[in-house]
Design a protein around this motif. Structure first.
Motif, PDB file in Angstrom:
ATOM      1  N   ILE A   1       0.846  -1.201   0.000  1.00 50.94           N
ATOM      2  CA  ILE A   1       0.000   0.000   0.000  1.00 50.94           C
ATOM      3  C   ILE A   1       0.879   1.248   0.000  1.00 50.94           C
ATOM      4  CG2 ILE A   1      -1.700   1.327   1.327  1.00 50.94           C
ATOM      5  CD1 ILE A   1      -2.667  -1.289   2.492  1.00 50.94           C
ATOM      6  N   TYR A   2       1.924   1.159   0.806  1.00 51.69           N
ATOM      7  CA  TYR A   2       2.841   2.274   1.010  1.00 51.69           C
ATOM      8  C   TYR A   2       3.541   2.668  -0.302  1.00 51.69           C
ATOM      9  CZ  TYR A   2       6.719   4.466   3.679  1.00 51.69           C
ATOM     10  OH  TYR A   2       7.639   5.301   4.222  1.00 51.69           O
ATOM     11  N   TYR A   3       4.154   1.672  -0.944  1.00 50.72           N
ATOM     12  CA  TYR A   3       4.908   1.980  -2.165  1.00 50.72           C
ATOM     13  C   TYR A   3       3.983   2.350  -3.316  1.00 50.72           C
ATOM     14  CZ  TYR A   3       9.237   0.362  -0.093  1.00 50.72           C
ATOM     15  OH  TYR A   3      10.326   0.234   0.699  1.00 50.72           O
ATOM     16  N   ALA A   4       2.908   1.573  -3.476  1.00 57.78           N
ATOM     17  CA  ALA A   4       2.009   1.839  -4.590  1.00 57.78           C
ATOM     18  C   ALA A   4       1.318   3.183  -4.392  1.00 57.78           C
ATOM     19  CB  ALA A   4       0.986   0.723  -4.716  1.00 57.78           C
ATOM     20  N   GLY A   5       1.002   3.498  -3.152  1.00 57.74           N
ATOM     21  CA  GLY A   5       0.363   4.785  -2.873  1.00 57.74           C
ATOM     22  C   GLY A   5       1.281   5.933  -3.208  1.00 57.74           C
ATOM     23  N   THR A   6       2.552   5.788  -2.851  1.00 58.60           N
ATOM     24  CA  THR A   6       3.528   6.826  -3.158  1.00 58.60           C
ATOM     25  C   THR A   6       3.642   6.995  -4.665  1.00 58.60           C
ATOM     26  OG1 THR A   6       4.696   5.998  -1.236  1.00 58.60           O
ATOM     27  CG2 THR A   6       5.824   7.638  -2.541  1.00 58.60           C
ATOM     28  N   ALA A   7       3.644   5.861  -5.380  1.00 54.49           N
ATOM     29  CA  ALA A   7       3.757   5.924  -6.837  1.00 54.49           C
ATOM     30  C   ALA A   7       2.499   6.533  -7.452  1.00 54.49           C
ATOM     31  CB  ALA A   7       4.007   4.535  -7.403  1.00 54.49           C
ATOM     32  N   GLY A   8       1.333   6.114  -6.954  1.00 50.50           N
ATOM     33  CA  GLY A   8       0.077   6.579  -7.525  1.00 50.50           C
ATOM     34  C   GLY A   8      -0.123   8.077  -7.354  1.00 50.50           C
ATOM     35  N   GLY A   9       0.389   8.628  -6.272  1.00 51.91           N
ATOM     36  CA  GLY A   9       0.249  10.058  -6.024  1.00 51.91           C
ATOM     37  C   GLY A   9       0.804  10.904  -7.150  1.00 51.91           C
ATOM     38  N   ALA A  10       1.834  10.390  -7.801  1.00 49.71           N
ATOM     39  CA  ALA A  10       2.457  11.150  -8.886  1.00 49.71           C
ATOM     40  C   ALA A  10       1.492  11.350 -10.044  1.00 49.71           C
ATOM     41  CB  ALA A  10       3.711  10.428  -9.368  1.00 49.71           C
ATOM     42  N   ILE A  11       0.670  10.334 -10.334  1.00 45.62           N
ATOM     43  CA  ILE A  11      -0.269  10.441 -11.458  1.00 45.62           C
ATOM     44  C   ILE A  11      -1.235  11.594 -11.212  1.00 45.62           C
ATOM     45  CG2 ILE A  11      -2.082   9.237 -12.735  1.00 45.62           C
ATOM     46  CD1 ILE A  11      -0.720   6.664 -12.205  1.00 45.62           C
ATOM     47  N   THR A  12      -1.735  11.686  -9.991  1.00 48.91           N
ATOM     48  CA  THR A  12      -2.668  12.760  -9.659  1.00 48.91           C
ATOM     49  C   THR A  12      -1.973  14.119  -9.781  1.00 48.91           C
ATOM     50  OG1 THR A  12      -3.486  11.218  -8.040  1.00 48.91           O
ATOM     51  CG2 THR A  12      -4.436  13.393  -8.018  1.00 48.91           C
ATOM     52  N   SER A  13      -0.743  14.198  -9.272  1.00 46.19           N
ATOM     53  CA  SER A  13      -0.005  15.455  -9.356  1.00 46.19           C
ATOM     54  C   SER A  13       0.145  15.900 -10.802  1.00 46.19           C
ATOM     55  CB  SER A  13       1.401  15.289  -8.780  1.00 46.19           C
ATOM     56  OG  SER A  13       1.329  15.033  -7.419  1.00 46.19           O
ATOM     57  N   ILE A  14       0.448  14.941 -11.660  1.00 45.40           N
ATOM     58  CA  ILE A  14       0.724  15.273 -13.055  1.00 45.40           C
ATOM     59  C   ILE A  14      -0.555  15.668 -13.786  1.00 45.40           C
ATOM     60  CG2 ILE A  14       1.453  14.289 -15.264  1.00 45.40           C
ATOM     61  CD1 ILE A  14       3.507  12.629 -13.534  1.00 45.40           C
ATOM     62  N   SER A  15      -1.624  14.883 -13.632  1.00 44.21           N
ATOM     63  CA  SER A  15      -2.782  15.162 -14.475  1.00 44.21           C
ATOM     64  C   SER A  15      -3.791  16.100 -13.835  1.00 44.21           C
ATOM     65  CB  SER A  15      -3.454  13.853 -14.906  1.00 44.21           C
ATOM     66  OG  SER A  15      -3.490  12.960 -13.848  1.00 44.21           O
ATOM     67  N   LEU A  16      -3.700  16.327 -12.528  1.00 44.55           N
ATOM     68  CA  LEU A  16      -4.677  17.209 -11.874  1.00 44.55           C
ATOM     69  C   LEU A  16      -4.061  18.492 -11.334  1.00 44.55           C
ATOM     70  CD1 LEU A  16      -7.025  15.123  -9.573  1.00 44.55           C
ATOM     71  CD2 LEU A  16      -7.666  16.659 -11.391  1.00 44.55           C
TER      72      LEU A  16
END
Lengths: 166, 507
Positions: free
Chosen positions: B68-83
């Protein structure tokens, strides 16, 4: 914002006084806050002095804010705008009602109603989306918690019905 | 070296069971969802899903949480980039160059660069973990109670130095956490204390009710109030971007490597965590870049720097937690609380007593990073759909999960109300800038802090000199005092400077 800051600091100060009274003074609840021979610090020692320290810290936050408020008045931008407050309250009160009715309705029925209501009233989603989400989510929770994890949640009036499914 | 390799082999053996891999995969999926949703991050994901692990064996729980920890950290980048809204606080620095890239139509490339940089940062940091943690644990074995007490003071002090804006507020929250940890029966004497005579408090206030209340419900209120309305830029995914991302990373390998090292070191420091690490790396790499003026307009290096650094820091934060029992970030503090419930005592003895767990954790760091990478790059279009999930669906679902967590603590309504009250308190703390992380840390470390303090004082027969005469505790306390004093002096200097400037402006 100033009002919010002051209220919060007062809250901490009152809380720390309450804890100090509770551990050191009120006869019904007090425990020894002193050093006891052979035992070391007694049970109340740690919380009592921590609360004292917290009181000092909250006063450090509070006093300059109060002086500031006396000098310049309290008028400034509000803690939350009325509109945002409305949104937050709309988010809060269904949650509160849900928790309040858990002993009566149980988790499953209550949560189904809560999800459907929230999605309809706050989210303005269609019935077609709200009802299946509410029901499917609760079916999933039921199977995960009651069946696989063997954790029994409060069922309230639905007890006799749901017990058959186990 | 050989010892490390055989230990790692043990770790991989623990991780590579079908069940653990399934758990890891589930964790990646859930972590990714939490990372993507704006306003919620891996911190909230771990807090809300931690109770699920109590029915799993300790190793599987750790894999689930790490995923959860690693995937969550990775997933946050997608939101930063597209939103242009950070999906997680640690991805905030990724907005700086990630979103401009998306605006230029390079959104997909930015996401792939972020994913690849995360993979490299995370993996290399695991290697660092392997070499740093065992010696640190051996060193810490010599610690006495007074050294431990000083170490915990240092952990609290780190939050003051790096956390919120006001040191006093940080101290208040730390003390409040310590007091809450006292509620219930005193372990030494068995006396009930701080219960206000209320029977519900005799069971103590568990750390989980506080965590899900503050980070689950409190965060939901904050997000409702902010009301996220933003435009999503849909990246146009082309296959050649995968290759292009790797090429760019290879081209800027020095930057990625140095930011990984920097991030890892910042992560190892107690309390610093991934958010400051990513901002530091961004500034650091920008000043060394040949085209530093273009940074902020959408250069891939900016995304690389922050993402490799925040992943390295996330891993680094586990080093002090596993070896010393002192969490390196707010999230590690929650994991620490979880470990205590799984029946593990973090600290130097963990390496000796639970080698399967420790090395399993390290091995799963490697595997989970790779899983998260594959999941992220192959499913970008699907993940964009998750991003659009309206918050009005998530709110009741998260709330219900948090409240159930409260209920199963003791199978009674007392804890459910506690969750709700902590939620409201968490919301007000957020609004008035009282940091929540030190509270959680203090709540977790509270019993240990009090125990270490009482033991040391008993040893010295009540004299506080014991902390000064022991060299390790003395050093740690001096560092702590410096950490508390630093922001205060900085604040005073700043205020004086502002006053002087105001005076000059008048004249």
């Amino acid at each position: 914002m100033k009002k919010g800051e002051i209220y919060m600091a007062v809250f901490w100060a009152v809380l720390s006084i309450a804890i100090m009274l509770e551990t050191g003074v009120v006869p019904a609840t007090k425990v020894s806050i002193y050093w006891e021979k052979g035992v070391g610090p007694a049970s109340g020692w740690f919380p009592f002095y921590l609360a004292a320290l917290m009181l000092i810290c909250s006063l450090i936050v509070l006093i300059p804010k109060v002086i500031d408020a006396i000098k310049e008045g309290l008028a400034d931008k509000p803690f939350v705008t009325l509109e945002a407050l409305k949104e937050v309250l709309w988010g809060f009160w269904p949650m509160f009602v849900f928790v309040f009715t858990i002993p009566w309705l149980g988790f499953y029925l209550g949560a189904t109603i809560y999800i459907i209501y929230y999605m309809r009233a706050v989210g303005k989603h269609s019935w077609k989306l709200s009802i299946p989400t509410g029901i499917l989510f609760n079916v999933a929770v039921f199977y995960i918690f009651e069946k696989s994890l063997k954790l029994t949640l409060e069922k309230g009036i639905t007890e006799s019905l749901l017990i058959k499914l186990l | 070296m050989e010892g490390i390799l055989s230990n790692l082999a043990l770790g991989f053996q623990v991780t590579f069971t079908p069940f653990n891999m399934l758990v890891g995969f589930l964790g990646v999926v859930l972590g990714m969802i939490f990372g993507l949703l704006p306003g919620l991050g891996p911190l909230n994901g771990v807090a809300i899903l931690l109770p699920v692990t109590f029915v799993l064996p300790a190793e599987s729980s750790m894999i689930f949480i790490a995923a959860i920890y690693y995937a969550g950290t990775a997933g946050g980048a997608i939101t930063s980039i597209s939103l242009n809204i950070p999906g997680t606080p640690m991805a905030a620095a990724t907005c700086l160059d990630g979103h401009p890239m998306a605006k230029k139509g390079e959104g997909a490339l930015a996401i792939f660069v972020a994913a690849t940089a995360s993979l490299i940062g995370g993996t290399l940091a695991c290697v660092g973990f392997v070499f740093l943690a065992p010696p640190l644990a051996r060193y810490a074995l010599a610690f006495g109670p007074c050294d431990y007490f000083a170490l915990m003071i240092l952990a609290y002090a780190c939050f003051a130095g790096l956390g919120g804006k006001s040191v006093t507020k940080t101290i208040i929250m730390t003390i409040f956490g310590l007091i809450v940890s006292c509620v219930g029966m005193d372990v030494v004497s068995g006396n009930p204390r701080v219960t206000f005579g209320y029977m519900g408090f005799y069971n103590a206030i568990t750390f989980l009710t506080a965590v899900v209340g503050m980070f689950g419900i409190g965060e939901v209120f904050v997000t409702i109030e902010k009301g996220i309305k933003a435009e999503i830029i849909h990246p146009d995914v082309k296959w050649k971007d995968y290759v292009q991302a790797w090429k760019l990373i290879v081209k800027h390998r020095v930057l990625v490597l140095s930011d990984t090292v920097l991030g890892f070191l910042v992560g190892v420091l107690p309390a610093a965590g991934a958010t400051p690490a990513s901002f530091m790396s961004y500034g650091f790499s920008k000043s060394f870049s040949k085209r530093s003026k273009e940074w902020g307009t959408g250069v891939p290096e900016g995304v690389m720097a922050t993402e490799s650094s925040n992943h390295a820091a996330s891993t680094g934060a586990f080093v002090p937690m596993v070896t010393l029992g002192i969490p390196g970030s707010p999230l590690a503090a929650i994991v620490l609380g979880g470990m205590l419930i799984w029946g593990l005592v973090p600290g130097p003895r963990l390496f000796i007593e639970q080698p399967r767990f420790v090395w399993g954790l390290i091995a799963c760091g490697f595997i989970v990073n790779i899983l998260a990478y594959i999941f992220e790059v192959s499913l970008v279009p699907l993940l964009m759909k998750v991003l659009k999930t309206p918050f009005t669906i998530m709110t009741p679902i998260i709330a219900i999960f948090c409240l159930i967590t409260g209920y199963v603590q003791n199978f009674g309504m007392v804890e459910v109300w506690e969750v709700l009250i902590f939620g409201i308190l968490g919301y007000f703390c957020k609004k008035t800038d009282y940091p929540v992380a030190p509270f959680i840390l203090a709540l977790v470390l509270g019993p240990m802090t009090e125990y270490a303090l009482r033991q040391s004082l008993l040893q010295s027969d009540g004299s506080l000199m014991i902390f000064v005469t022991h060299p390790i505790s003395l050093t740690l306390l001096i560092v702590s005092i410096f950490l508390y004093a630093f922001p205060i002096t900085k604040g005073v200097v700043e205020r004086k400077r502002l006053k002087r400037e105001a005076m000059e402006a008048k004249s």
